[in-house]
Scaffold this motif. Structure first.
Motif, PDB file in Angstrom:
ATOM      1  N   CYS A 232      -1.612  10.720  -1.240  1.00 11.60           N
ATOM      2  CA  CYS A 232      -1.001   9.628  -2.006  1.00 11.60           C
ATOM      3  C   CYS A 232      -0.346  10.150  -3.279  1.00 11.60           C
TER       4      CYS A 232
ATOM      5  N   HIS B 167       0.848  -1.190   0.000  1.00 11.69           N
ATOM      6  CA  HIS B 167       0.000   0.000   0.000  1.00 11.69           C
ATOM      7  C   HIS B 167       0.890   1.249   0.000  1.00 11.69           C
TER       8      HIS B 167
ATOM      9  N   CYS C 164     -10.843   6.840  -1.880  1.00 11.64           N
ATOM     10  CA  CYS C 164      -9.800   6.303  -1.014  1.00 11.64           C
ATOM     11  C   CYS C 164      -9.426   7.388  -0.014  1.00 11.64           C
TER      12      CYS C 164
ATOM     13  N   CYS D 216      -9.473   7.177  -7.570  1.00 12.55           N
ATOM     14  CA  CYS D 216      -9.171   7.175  -6.129  1.00 12.55           C
ATOM     15  C   CYS D 216      -9.949   8.258  -5.390  1.00 12.55           C
TER      16      CYS D 216
ATOM     17  N   CYS E 199      -6.342  -0.777  -1.883  1.00 15.88           N
ATOM     18  CA  CYS E 199      -5.814   0.179  -2.852  1.00 15.88           C
ATOM     19  C   CYS E 199      -6.195  -0.263  -4.253  1.00 15.88           C
ATOM     20  N   HIS E 200      -6.564   0.706  -5.107  1.00 11.34           N
ATOM     21  CA  HIS E 200      -6.869   0.382  -6.500  1.00 11.34           C
ATOM     22  C   HIS E 200      -5.620  -0.032  -7.270  1.00 11.34           C
TER      23      HIS E 200
HETATM   24 FE1  SF4 Z   1      -3.284   5.860  -3.523  1.00 14.28          FE
HETATM   25 FE2  SF4 Z   1      -5.372   5.388  -5.072  1.00 14.28          FE
HETATM   26 FE3  SF4 Z   1      -4.227   3.384  -3.778  1.00 14.28          FE
HETATM   27 FE4  SF4 Z   1      -5.630   5.204  -2.466  1.00 14.28          FE
HETATM   28  S1  SF4 Z   1      -6.418   3.766  -3.977  1.00 14.28           S
HETATM   29  S2  SF4 Z   1      -3.663   4.399  -1.886  1.00 14.28           S
HETATM   30  S3  SF4 Z   1      -5.126   7.065  -3.591  1.00 14.28           S
HETATM   31  S4  SF4 Z   1      -3.298   4.645  -5.390  1.00 14.28           S
END
Ligand code: SF4
Ligand code: MG
Length: 322
Positions: free
Chosen positions: A284, A241, A278, A291, A309-310
């Motif tokens: 991030c 992550h 997110c 996100c 996480c995506h």
């Molecule tokens: Fe970063 Fe997107 Fe993963 Fe959240 S989902 S940790 S914003 S890459």
């Protein structure tokens, strides 16, 4: 591979405080018999609240807590008291939790009297044996907390937690208040006791260096949610992550190339108003449009490893805006 038996499980657990702040949000987490699970994250992310809710020290607002398969979420009265004997806590600040007016033997004996209904003589004998076991000697029982150093007081706190014969212990930042020179001694004591007494432990810490020494698995919390859970070795070898990556980048590496230091931008957002999508997207460095709108689920990316996480770091080779 050793069979893993769940000892403590929480399902969809949330803890809300009066002002609608959800300090813990829909957490699913299993702690297996005999393991030490390190729970890490910045201060204010909900680690202590989750640990206390598992022990029913704080009441969850929704969700379930299962201990050895038994739903303990709504236990009351004597059943709760006897279950509590098996669920104990070691606090960050042992001094604040030790009554200064009482003798140490009475402090250590107290949970045994209360939770197990032991007679006074037996409880006292057990307390003195435990003071000996944690390296203070039986004579420590006649003294009062202020006569001891910080590290010694934490040993008293550990003896007290062990008194009722727990199977599950939540250690909440047990060495953060101690001098660095003392930390290793207390950590080694905890590790020895965990092994000898076959304890299962949730070890809460913001210090990844400490967690690396004691934990079998690591769970990372951010704004009340678990965002990564992995074996210790997998986690420290390669975080999955982006938040774990940032946390780990500040831990000195022993035998590896130094990692790029990732400075976390900005403060932890207000838990009363977590960002949409997110919740980590405001900090991030890999965030993409999705996100900002779609919350990622906690999904398994490798056997025994889940990430919220995506775009988990270990599953893809090219990153859009890295
Ligand atoms: Fe970063 Fe997107 Fe993963 Fe959240 S989902 S940790 S914003 S890459
Ligand atoms: Mg805390």
């Amino acid at each position: 591979m050793k069979v893993q038996t769940p000892l403590m499980q929480v399902e969809k657990l949330s803890v809300e405080f009066g002002n609608k702040v959800r300090a813990v949000r829909d957490v699913d987490l299993t702690v297996y018999e005999g393991e030490t699970l390190g729970l890490v994250g910045e201060s204010g992310c909900g680690k202590s609240t989750l640990g206390k809710a598992m022990l029913r020290v704080i009441e969850p607002s929704s969700g379930a807590i299962r201990y050895r398969g038994l739903n303990i979420t709504d236990l009351r009265g004597t059943v709760l008291r006897s279950t509590r004997a098996e669920l104990q806590m070691v606090f960050q600040d042992p001094f604040g939790s030790l009554n200064p007016r009482r003798k140490v033997a009475d402090i250590v004996a107290e949970p045994l009297l209360r939770a197990r209904g032991a007679d006074k003589k037996t409880a006292r004998e057990t307390a003195l044996d435990l003071l000996d076991l944690v390296g203070l000697g039986r004579e420590a029982g006649e003294r009062r907390p202020h006569e001891f150093s910080g590290g010694q007081r934490q040993r008293i706190g550990i003896a007290r937690a062990l008194a009722p014969g727990p199977r599950f212990v939540v250690a909440d930042e047990p060495v953060s208040a101690l001098d660095v020179s003392i930390q290793a001694q207390v950590i080694n004591l905890l590790a020895d006791l965990t092994r000898d007494r076959e304890l299962t432990m949730l070890f809460i810490s913001h210090d990844l260096g400490v967690v690396r020494h004691v934990a079998d698995r690591v769970a990372v919390m951010y704004l009340g949610e678990i965002i990564e859970i992995a074996s210790r070795d997998a986690f420290f070898a390669a975080p999955a992550h982006p938040y774990s990556e940032a946390l780990l980048s500040s831990v000195p590496q022993l035998s590896q190339e130094p990692r790029e230091r990732i400075v976390l931008e900005g403060e932890l957002p207000d838990p009363a108003a977590p960002p949409p999508g997110c919740t980590y997207h405001t900090r991030c460095r890999y965030a993409v449009d999705k996100c900002r709108t779609t919350p990622p689920p906690l999904a398994e990316v490798q056997p025994g490893r889940s990430v919220r996480c995506h775009l988990p770091l270990i599953a893809i080779t090219e990153r859009p805006n890295a």
